[in-house]
Design a protein around this motif. Structure first.
Motif, PDB file in Angstrom:
ATOM      1  N   ILE A   1     -18.961   7.562 -27.664  1.00 15.04           N
ATOM      2  CA  ILE A   1     -18.826   8.558 -26.598  1.00 15.04           C
ATOM      3  C   ILE A   1     -18.326   9.887 -27.168  1.00 15.04           C
ATOM      4  CG2 ILE A   1     -17.604   9.158 -24.472  1.00 15.04           C
ATOM      5  CD1 ILE A   1     -17.490   6.190 -23.797  1.00 15.04           C
TER       6      ILE A   1
ATOM      7  N   LYS B   1     -12.236  12.188 -18.603  1.00 14.09           N
ATOM      8  CA  LYS B   1     -12.846  11.133 -17.790  1.00 14.09           C
ATOM      9  C   LYS B   1     -13.130   9.892 -18.623  1.00 14.09           C
ATOM     10  CE  LYS B   1     -15.290  14.555 -15.123  1.00 14.09           C
ATOM     11  NZ  LYS B   1     -16.625  15.167 -14.976  1.00 14.09           N
ATOM     12  N   TYR B   2     -13.489  10.112 -19.888  1.00 15.12           N
ATOM     13  CA  TYR B   2     -13.846   8.990 -20.756  1.00 15.12           C
ATOM     14  C   TYR B   2     -12.702   8.598 -21.675  1.00 15.12           C
ATOM     15  CZ  TYR B   2     -18.172  10.641 -18.905  1.00 15.12           C
ATOM     16  OH  TYR B   2     -19.134  11.044 -18.021  1.00 15.12           O
TER      17      TYR B   2
ATOM     18  N   GLY C   1     -16.540   1.500 -26.599  1.00 19.24           N
ATOM     19  CA  GLY C   1     -16.297   2.257 -25.369  1.00 19.24           C
ATOM     20  C   GLY C   1     -17.615   2.633 -24.710  1.00 19.24           C
ATOM     21  N   GLY C   2     -18.586   2.998 -25.530  1.00 25.23           N
ATOM     22  CA  GLY C   2     -19.896   3.381 -25.011  1.00 25.23           C
ATOM     23  C   GLY C   2     -20.664   2.193 -24.450  1.00 25.23           C
TER      24      GLY C   2
ATOM     25  N   LEU D   1     -23.370  10.148 -19.017  1.00 20.93           N
ATOM     26  CA  LEU D   1     -22.052  10.831 -19.023  1.00 20.93           C
ATOM     27  C   LEU D   1     -22.010  11.933 -17.957  1.00 20.93           C
ATOM     28  CD1 LEU D   1     -21.187  11.182 -22.817  1.00 20.93           C
ATOM     29  CD2 LEU D   1     -20.588   9.370 -21.240  1.00 20.93           C
TER      30      LEU D   1
ATOM     31  N   ASN E   1     -19.315  -0.518 -23.206  1.00 23.50           N
ATOM     32  CA  ASN E   1     -18.612  -0.855 -21.971  1.00 23.50           C
ATOM     33  C   ASN E   1     -19.052   0.056 -20.824  1.00 23.50           C
ATOM     34  OD1 ASN E   1     -16.213  -0.531 -20.026  1.00 23.50           O
ATOM     35  ND2 ASN E   1     -15.631  -2.357 -21.181  1.00 23.50           N
ATOM     36  N   LEU E   2     -19.091   1.353 -21.119  1.00 21.38           N
ATOM     37  CA  LEU E   2     -19.530   2.322 -20.112  1.00 21.38           C
ATOM     38  C   LEU E   2     -20.962   2.035 -19.690  1.00 21.38           C
ATOM     39  CD1 LEU E   2     -18.756   5.260 -18.847  1.00 21.38           C
ATOM     40  CD2 LEU E   2     -20.299   6.090 -20.617  1.00 21.38           C
TER      41      LEU E   2
ATOM     42  N   LYS F   1     -21.284  -0.866 -17.255  1.00 21.03           N
ATOM     43  CA  LYS F   1     -20.808  -0.557 -15.911  1.00 21.03           C
ATOM     44  C   LYS F   1     -21.706   0.432 -15.181  1.00 21.03           C
ATOM     45  CE  LYS F   1     -16.156  -1.929 -16.996  1.00 21.03           C
ATOM     46  NZ  LYS F   1     -14.842  -1.538 -17.531  1.00 21.03           N
ATOM     47  N   GLU F   2     -22.442   1.244 -15.933  1.00 21.74           N
ATOM     48  CA  GLU F   2     -23.312   2.233 -15.296  1.00 21.74           C
ATOM     49  C   GLU F   2     -24.687   1.670 -14.943  1.00 21.74           C
ATOM     50  OE1 GLU F   2     -22.929   5.410 -14.172  1.00 21.74           O
ATOM     51  OE2 GLU F   2     -20.767   5.118 -14.491  1.00 21.74           O
TER      52      GLU F   2
END
Lengths: 255, 255, 255, 255
Positions: B120, A134-135, B232-233, B255, B235-236, B239-240
């Protein structure tokens, strides 16, 4: 409380390994043994039977079944009808049979497990891989087996790729115009994922899923060295089914 | 819909890496930049500020903060009070501060994230390891870093061991009467788990958790090659947080 | 030309594995079997003896010996005196005995091999590691064994470190002021090299030597899965000793 | 004794990395720098030139060359004729040119090195793999690179396979009737060896050669993280060529 276990198919390789596993666990006890090929009437005080009908009215908690496809469906049904929670490692059930057995178990409020694969490690690998995908949608699978294995990729590798496909959109990996100087270098293409199959003497059964992302990588690897690795899953199954009220398909349902 | 992002601390190493990451993602847009050391008034059309007060009344969705412990608490509070969902990579918050900020976010119904670690892959490794330890209580941790690292074991290795300790009973690993012919061979003992720290030039930051059980093994490995792995983290997180209604501590919560 | 082989100690675990190995190699033939515990007089047409004296004047090329330390020296001497090239896997020879047997072999112009370790892979690992250490003086050793192993580090790990010590100057690895937050994290210190011993169920016998240098790393790993791995070395020994004119100590002398 | 080094092409990426490497080694000293694009006349007291002719009669020991194929042959010849031992990392020499330069170096009794690859680790991997293949003819190669790489397999993987082919007879690996359920699963076939190419973001340049034999396995792995990894080989080349009396092709000739 000790769980009383019947083992059907105790003369086979898996069945006899299960017998030893039950013996060595203080929380489990052998209640009865069943095998059409048995000639003994008891082993270490445990009664031995050659047909399931002899077990009608018998008192036990779990029915472990490592027989053959020809017997497995009837055995599982019999177990549920007679109050034994089945833990079945035999393959060959049709989807309809599984559905019917689940319905029967729910009616009887008896737990149960039918599992094509009892290796906890292999199942964890698949679950973790699907979660990580997913990631990290970029991944490749390397599976390594002894050189007597005929099919490539392995069933587990394909199943892993299928599970991952369900959680990530298809995506092309590698450079769009990448070029194979020798055909096959980039492996098998499964929905955009690449699978590589290594076959060498000395190896047993191993699988790696390698994820790559900017500046980092994640690798999950499972090594299976021998058949005894399945017994952890059978043990877990026995201890879980007695707490449940219907049968499940796949060890992953109990993890 | 494009998420409008403010970056506080954009002159620092992490802040400037975050700036580039936001620029390259079509779903994100730079709304404003903040840094007390900034001398520009705008960069590529994006307004640059030197104090947070200039951003009162400003319109944006997310406040990314890579400043210093001295500023981070005030910044996060300011962001929540002004309607920006904070994504904070600065360390040094006290437990009381975190509690207070979570309460404030809930009151304002604004999402947010404070994360000591944005990799992540490292977080997935810890989660998977804790999950696997339920079934495979025998495990060892090997962490490998460049030879300029002072402390051993690494913080991540200790955190991994702590998480695992919460899900498994303490158990002695190895033979009861095992003997170290040279002191330290069996590694650091953390609650019965062994941790081994490798230090070599060329390495960056790597960690393996190796599980062993009868007839099988499971290995989970994370490789971190450079700082870009944290993006990546981030960015996540961006968006969350826009979907949430209160702040959380730890990327693992998302996650 | 088929090499005629006598196997002394064919009733033991190693001896019986050697017997099967010889049977399966078309270039080798069983000439005779010897074991004080034998009750048969022949097996598949191969004569079986219970004392070495019965083999005086017998015609064969190689004497494979997997007996016990109490017999091995006398057997090896006997083999050389009677024209059989010895391949000996029994341990417990004194340096003086080895020297004497080498001298005797040279006088008789008969090849021979006494080897404490027949795993070709383990020996290649040691040779490669010693060679690489000339260029990459920074290295660490990780050895992984089943959790019934008592000593740490393993004998092979120590031997590997000794061989490397002979080709590199002692050097401190890691940061001068590095600090163990938990004692043992940095492993056993052997002449500046660090050795880490992992013990887990499921593992058999594995060893890695990891070299690090600016911007690169080199890893050499050996996995030993079962006793059959030694037979490649015995097979090689048999085929090499018949070409030689004196006995050597250590399989590495024949690689 | 300090070795006096000229660096030709010091403005390029490799040349400037070499410049820093020479500066940091107390046993080496910069004698002169050469680059057609240079605008300085000296750097830190070291004279800078823009054409090789300015170096006629100059006193130095070694000529490091990281220029372009168009210059490299003339530069190497010039170095030999003027008493500088060349260490050349530029590619594009024809076999005839190399032969001619070797002959010239022998005549002048000057050492030298032309090397397409300066990564000592990669060369050791190839040497060890070729050595191991004599005893373990069953092997597979896995090479892993970033996902911007166009060709598969990598040049190093093909070169490794070529070297191995020279020491082992062609042999089919895997089961004779093995079957690919998805094309490419078994990788690229090079003379019976299988090569698998993994492409993922985050990876740099990595290669594994995995050998399998009865009951054991041997794995040799090289990880290259960045360009600085080449400098160990350049440093070694400089120190070796001053001891030699003719030029060699390939860093492996000096290991």
């Amino acid at each position: 409380m000790t769980i009383q276990v019947i083992i059907a198919g105790f003369k086979g390789r898996m069945g006899s390994t299960a017998l030893n596993m039950v013996k060595e666990d203080k929380n489990l006890a052998l209640a009865a043994l069943l095998d059409p090929f048995a000639t003994e009437t008891e082993i270490d005080g445990v009664p031995v039977f050659t047909s399931k009908e002899e077990l009608i009215g018998f008192s036990a908690d779990v029915w472990v079944d490592f027989t053959t496809p020809a017997f497995a469906y009837e055995h599982t049904k019999f177990a549920l009808e007679n109050g034994f929670a089945p833990v079945v490692g035999t393959t060959g059930f049709t989807p309809e049979e599984i559905e019917e057995l689940i319905a029967l178990s729910a009616e009887k409020k008896i737990g149960g497990l039918i599992a094509p694969n009892f290796a906890i490690g292999a199942i964890l690998l698949m679950q973790f891989a699907a979660q990580a995908a997913k990631y990290f949608p970029n991944l490749e699978i390397i599976e390594l087996h002894h050189d007597k294995k005929k099919d490539a990729p392995s069933g587990t590798a394909i199943k892993t790729a299928e599970l991952i496909s369900q959680v990530r959109a298809r995506q092309q990996q590698g450079l769009a115009d990448e070029e194979e100087l020798i055909a096959g270098a980039r492996g098998a293409d499964f929905d955009g994922m690449r699978i590589h199959s290594v076959r060498l003497p000395g190896l047993v059964a191993h699988q790696e899923v390698i994820f790559g992302a900017q500046g980092e990588g994640l690798t999950i690897r499972h090594d299976s060295y021998d058949r005894s690795s399945f017994m952890g899953g059978v043990n877990l199954g026995i201890k879980e089914v007695v707490k449940r009220e219907h049968l499940v398909y796949g060890l992953e349902q109990l993890l």
